[in-house]
Design a protein around this motif. Structure first.
Motif, mmCIF file in Angstrom:
data_model
loop_
_atom_site.group_PDB
_atom_site.id
_atom_site.type_symbol
_atom_site.label_atom_id
_atom_site.label_comp_id
_atom_site.label_asym_id
_atom_site.label_seq_id
_atom_site.Cartn_x
_atom_site.Cartn_y
_atom_site.Cartn_z
ATOM 1 N N GLN A 159 8.616 -8.504 2.946
ATOM 2 C CA GLN A 159 9.028 -7.201 2.415
ATOM 3 C C GLN A 159 8.489 -6.118 3.336
ATOM 4 O O GLN A 159 7.296 -6.042 3.591
ATOM 5 N N VAL A 160 9.405 -5.282 3.855
ATOM 6 C CA VAL A 160 9.005 -4.254 4.823
ATOM 7 C C VAL A 160 9.083 -2.840 4.242
ATOM 8 O O VAL A 160 8.656 -1.886 4.902
ATOM 9 N N THR A 161 9.613 -2.703 3.030
ATOM 10 C CA THR A 161 9.705 -1.396 2.378
ATOM 11 C C THR A 161 9.065 -1.487 1.006
ATOM 12 O O THR A 161 9.420 -2.376 0.225
ATOM 13 N N PRO A 162 8.132 -0.598 0.670
ATOM 14 C CA PRO A 162 7.523 -0.639 -0.661
ATOM 15 C C PRO A 162 8.567 -0.366 -1.744
ATOM 16 O O PRO A 162 9.474 0.457 -1.566
ATOM 17 N N ILE A 163 8.435 -1.068 -2.868
ATOM 18 C CA ILE A 163 9.321 -0.851 -4.008
ATOM 19 C C ILE A 163 8.455 -0.588 -5.235
ATOM 20 O O ILE A 163 7.692 -1.459 -5.661
#
Length: 417
Positions: A159-163
């Protein structure tokens, strides 16, 4: 695969270790594990209150730990175990721990080059470690860990983008991709699954989810030009480098290669495909209708049908296949569209001989274990045994077993079955 050419293939039975004596040495002895060549047997043992270690051929490691688990022998016979001490985790190999400790460590994998690889969590970030060296870049999430065939590269879904919680918009835009040796692809997707390396350890393919309803295959970050209702794990042709993956169209399953459908979407299920070593044949487990599973070669299914088929094995020459069938709680072994006469309480993945002429499997019946070769059981059953290994010349079978409290190494001739 281990190099069996250097093993002892002299016919006969040899007692390697009296494992029944271990119970008098230690407070507790857990499950036994055998090395591929049958020369070593290991287990987790309890040496004192809250103290555990590994024992190999009756010799306990010097260091003690709070927890020890996931014992695995490497192809060259080294024993790797995951250990915990003072709340920190690491890997110990033949009693020597990696120099660093981690928040958690799991999924030990061995490379053909002798490397030992693990999934690692450190300070809330995730990645992989090779021989104690972590990826330079770690991620907030990582899963589906794998290594290349030659052992020089590792990969995972990251995962490269925080959610944030309930952040549907960011999830829809895509936050996942593949990292190879810690370097993430530029492309991001809603989801990624099951990365796999090609035969040269140069390219990586994976399943991707483009939208809530659209799936396809990505190769080194570039997607196929066609999308499907669903896809399963891709695999590379070891000779041509083409990529095959099961795909769902119109509610049915078929097979696509490099984005083009090569098996019509006419199956209720299609998965676990394998190319032959020469790349000429493609095998898979398929269901011709709900609850009727079988094996297909180049899109043509076998005649036999059972409720469940698993553990597909393809012969080295690529012309034969074997698999397990399961009906209720009964297991059978099928080879070349024929079912062996006997049935079992449990069976393990079939193993072909190097010359492709024979197939063997470990089976269980009434709590006892043995090896079956071409449908014929070995003349003895055991308290425990491991999957069979054929000699390089295909004339002998190595049986590793616990018999009467003894770990034994049996080299049987194929005529003994």
């Amino acid at each position: 695969m281990p190099n069996a050419s250097t093993w002892d293939w002299n016919p006969g039975r040899r007692e390697v270790q009296d494992v029944s004596s271990w119970s008098s040495k230690f407070e507790r002895v857990e499950e036994f594990y055998a090395s591929s060549d049958g020369e070593k047997v290991g287990a987790v043992v309890k040496t004192g209150e809250g103290e555990f270690t590994a024992c190999v051929n009756g010799q306990a490691w010097e260091d003690r730990y709070e927890r020890v688990f996931y014992l695995k022998f490497s192809p060259d016979g080294r024993l790797a175990v995951i250990t915990q001490q003072d709340g920190e985790w690491t890997l110990a190999v033949d009693g020597v721990s990696w120099p660093e400790t981690y928040g958690y460590i799991w999924r030990t994998m061995f490379g053909a080059n002798g490397s030992i690889n693990c999934a690692v969590q450190q300070d809330g970030e995730y990645g992989m470690g090779t021989d104690g060296v972590l990826w330079e870049n770690l991620f907030v999430n990582a899963n589906n860990f794998t290594i290349s065939g030659d052992g020089t590269k590792t990969a995972a879904v990251v995962q490269v983008t925080p959610i944030a919680q309930a952040d549907i918009e960011t999830f829809d835009k895509g936050a996942f991709t593949i990292a190879v040796n810690g370097e993430a692809w530029d492309s991001v997707f809603m989801n990624c699954y099951s990365p796999v390396f090609d035969a040269k350890s140069e390219r990586v393919a994976c399943e991707v989810r483009r939208t809530l309803y659209d799936y396809t295959i990505a190769v080194d970050g570039r997607i196929w030009q066609r999308e499907f209702q669903c896809v399963w794990d891709p695999c590379f042709n070891p000779v041509t480098g083409a990529i095959a993956a099961p795909v769902r169209l119109g509610g049915k399953w078929g097979m696509a290669q490099d984005g083009e459908v090569i098996w019509p979407a006419e199956f209720a299920q299609c998965w676990h495909q394998q190319f032959s070593a020469d790349g000429k044949n493609l095998w898979a487990i398929v269901a011709t209708s709900i609850g009727k599973f079988t094996v297909a070669k180049n899109g043509t299914p076998w005649n036999i049908k059972v409720p469940v088929v698993l553990d597909l094995a393809v012969s080295p020459d690529g012309n034969r296949a074997a698999a397990l069938g399961k009906t209720d709680y009964v297991y059978t072994v099928s080879c070349d569209d024929k079912v062996w006469n006997d049935s079992y309480d449990m069976a393990w993945k079939p193993v072909f001989s190097p010359d492709s002429t024979k197939v063997a499997a470990k089976v269980e019946k009434k709590g006892r274990f043995t090896i079956v070769l071409d449908g014929k059981a070995y003349g003895q059953d055991f308290e425990q045994c491991w999957e069979p290994v054929f000699s390089p010349c295909s004339t002998k079978v190595l049986i590793r077993a616990v018999d009467g409290g003894k770990f034994v190494r049996i080299v049987a001739d194929v005529s003994d079955f």
